[in-house]
Design a protein around this motif. Structure first.
Motif, mmCIF file in Angstrom:
data_model
loop_
_atom_site.group_PDB
_atom_site.id
_atom_site.type_symbol
_atom_site.label_atom_id
_atom_site.label_comp_id
_atom_site.label_asym_id
_atom_site.label_seq_id
_atom_site.Cartn_x
_atom_site.Cartn_y
_atom_site.Cartn_z
ATOM 1 N N VAL A 1 21.715 52.741 -83.899
ATOM 2 C CA VAL A 1 22.498 52.603 -82.823
ATOM 3 C C VAL A 1 23.920 52.209 -83.575
ATOM 4 C CG1 VAL A 1 23.355 51.052 -80.963
ATOM 5 C CG2 VAL A 1 20.818 51.916 -81.174
ATOM 6 N N ASP A 2 23.942 51.289 -84.720
ATOM 7 C CA ASP A 2 25.306 50.887 -85.400
ATOM 8 C C ASP A 2 26.080 51.856 -85.936
ATOM 9 O OD1 ASP A 2 24.732 48.263 -84.629
ATOM 10 O OD2 ASP A 2 24.049 47.566 -86.325
ATOM 11 N N ILE A 3 25.456 52.769 -86.628
ATOM 12 C CA ILE A 3 25.845 54.073 -87.253
ATOM 13 C C ILE A 3 26.304 54.943 -86.082
ATOM 14 C CG2 ILE A 3 25.113 56.069 -88.466
ATOM 15 C CD1 ILE A 3 23.197 54.455 -90.127
ATOM 16 N N ILE A 4 25.861 55.232 -85.124
ATOM 17 C CA ILE A 4 26.413 56.070 -84.038
ATOM 18 C C ILE A 4 27.326 55.577 -83.453
ATOM 19 C CG2 ILE A 4 25.629 57.103 -81.775
ATOM 20 C CD1 ILE A 4 22.810 57.267 -82.810
ATOM 21 N N PHE A 5 27.548 54.357 -83.242
ATOM 22 C CA PHE A 5 28.567 53.592 -82.434
ATOM 23 C C PHE A 5 29.811 53.541 -83.455
ATOM 24 C CE2 PHE A 5 31.309 49.864 -81.537
ATOM 25 C CZ PHE A 5 31.495 50.066 -80.365
ATOM 26 N N ILE A 6 29.593 53.342 -84.503
ATOM 27 C CA ILE A 6 30.816 53.290 -85.545
ATOM 28 C C ILE A 6 31.374 54.965 -85.690
ATOM 29 C CG2 ILE A 6 31.384 53.237 -88.026
ATOM 30 C CD1 ILE A 6 29.501 50.692 -88.114
ATOM 31 N N LYS A 7 30.631 55.630 -85.733
ATOM 32 C CA LYS A 7 31.009 57.425 -85.799
ATOM 33 C C LYS A 7 31.989 57.345 -84.235
ATOM 34 C CE LYS A 7 27.807 59.257 -88.948
ATOM 35 N NZ LYS A 7 27.138 60.328 -89.144
ATOM 36 N N GLU A 8 31.435 57.018 -83.146
ATOM 37 C CA GLU A 8 32.112 57.190 -81.987
ATOM 38 C C GLU A 8 33.487 56.454 -81.939
ATOM 39 O OE1 GLU A 8 29.597 56.308 -78.633
ATOM 40 O OE2 GLU A 8 28.118 57.788 -79.370
ATOM 41 N N VAL A 9 33.419 55.303 -82.405
ATOM 42 C CA VAL A 9 34.831 54.494 -82.723
ATOM 43 C C VAL A 9 35.689 55.145 -83.337
ATOM 44 C CG1 VAL A 9 35.846 52.330 -83.198
ATOM 45 C CG2 VAL A 9 33.542 52.443 -81.968
ATOM 46 N N LYS A 10 35.369 55.450 -84.630
ATOM 47 C CA LYS A 10 36.071 56.442 -85.463
ATOM 48 C C LYS A 10 36.859 57.665 -84.929
ATOM 49 C CE LYS A 10 35.454 56.064 -90.083
ATOM 50 N NZ LYS A 10 34.845 56.486 -91.428
ATOM 51 N N THR B 1 40.770 55.370 -94.266
ATOM 52 C CA THR B 1 39.277 55.715 -93.898
ATOM 53 C C THR B 1 39.343 56.705 -92.711
ATOM 54 O OG1 THR B 1 39.550 53.833 -92.282
ATOM 55 C CG2 THR B 1 38.478 53.585 -94.378
ATOM 56 N N LEU B 2 40.393 56.885 -91.898
ATOM 57 C CA LEU B 2 40.746 57.753 -90.622
ATOM 58 C C LEU B 2 41.372 59.088 -90.807
ATOM 59 C CD1 LEU B 2 41.481 55.339 -87.893
ATOM 60 C CD2 LEU B 2 39.134 56.391 -88.186
ATOM 61 N N LYS B 3 41.938 59.190 -92.155
ATOM 62 C CA LYS B 3 42.731 60.366 -92.163
ATOM 63 C C LYS B 3 42.024 61.929 -92.157
ATOM 64 C CE LYS B 3 46.293 58.770 -95.379
ATOM 65 N NZ LYS B 3 47.637 59.099 -94.738
ATOM 66 N N GLU B 4 40.892 62.003 -92.781
ATOM 67 C CA GLU B 4 40.167 63.464 -92.252
ATOM 68 C C GLU B 4 40.050 63.487 -91.035
ATOM 69 O OE1 GLU B 4 39.558 65.910 -94.524
ATOM 70 O OE2 GLU B 4 40.820 64.619 -95.948
ATOM 71 N N GLN B 5 39.516 62.728 -90.286
ATOM 72 C CA GLN B 5 39.130 62.877 -88.605
ATOM 73 C C GLN B 5 40.537 63.133 -87.994
ATOM 74 O OE1 GLN B 5 37.958 60.113 -90.533
ATOM 75 N NE2 GLN B 5 36.132 59.507 -89.959
ATOM 76 N N VAL B 6 41.638 62.399 -88.328
ATOM 77 C CA VAL B 6 43.000 62.589 -87.639
ATOM 78 C C VAL B 6 43.418 63.881 -88.056
ATOM 79 C CG1 VAL B 6 45.322 61.792 -87.445
ATOM 80 C CG2 VAL B 6 43.428 60.100 -87.658
#
Length: 71
Positions: free
Chosen positions: A19-28, A52-57
């Motif tokens: 759950v923590d992993i899924i939540f972290i991915k959603e927040v990112k 830590t967010l550059k690739e997603q952005v």
């Protein structure tokens, strides 16, 4: 009975980690959208995005056909 309790605890701990992993991915992902929006509006630059967010952005900007803003 102690062994059963131990197995249940391990199972619950494993579920919590998942759950923590899924939540972290959603927040990112949510934060990536926020940063992309700020970049598009001119309030931030891609250089100001946390590493830590550059690739997603960058991917969000590409998806919005604004990939040139990630250069």
């Amino acid at each position: 009975m102690l062994k059963k309790d131990s197995l249940i605890k391990k199972f619950v701990d494993s579920i919590q980690k998942l759950v923590d992993i899924i939540f972290i991915k959603e927040v990112k992902q949510d934060m990536a959208v926020v940063y992309a929006t700020l970049i598009i509006r001119g309030a931030r630059t891609f250089a100001q995005v946390p590493v830590t967010l550059k690739e997603q952005v960058k991917q969000v900007l590409i998806d919005l056909e604004m990939g040139h803003l990630a250069e």
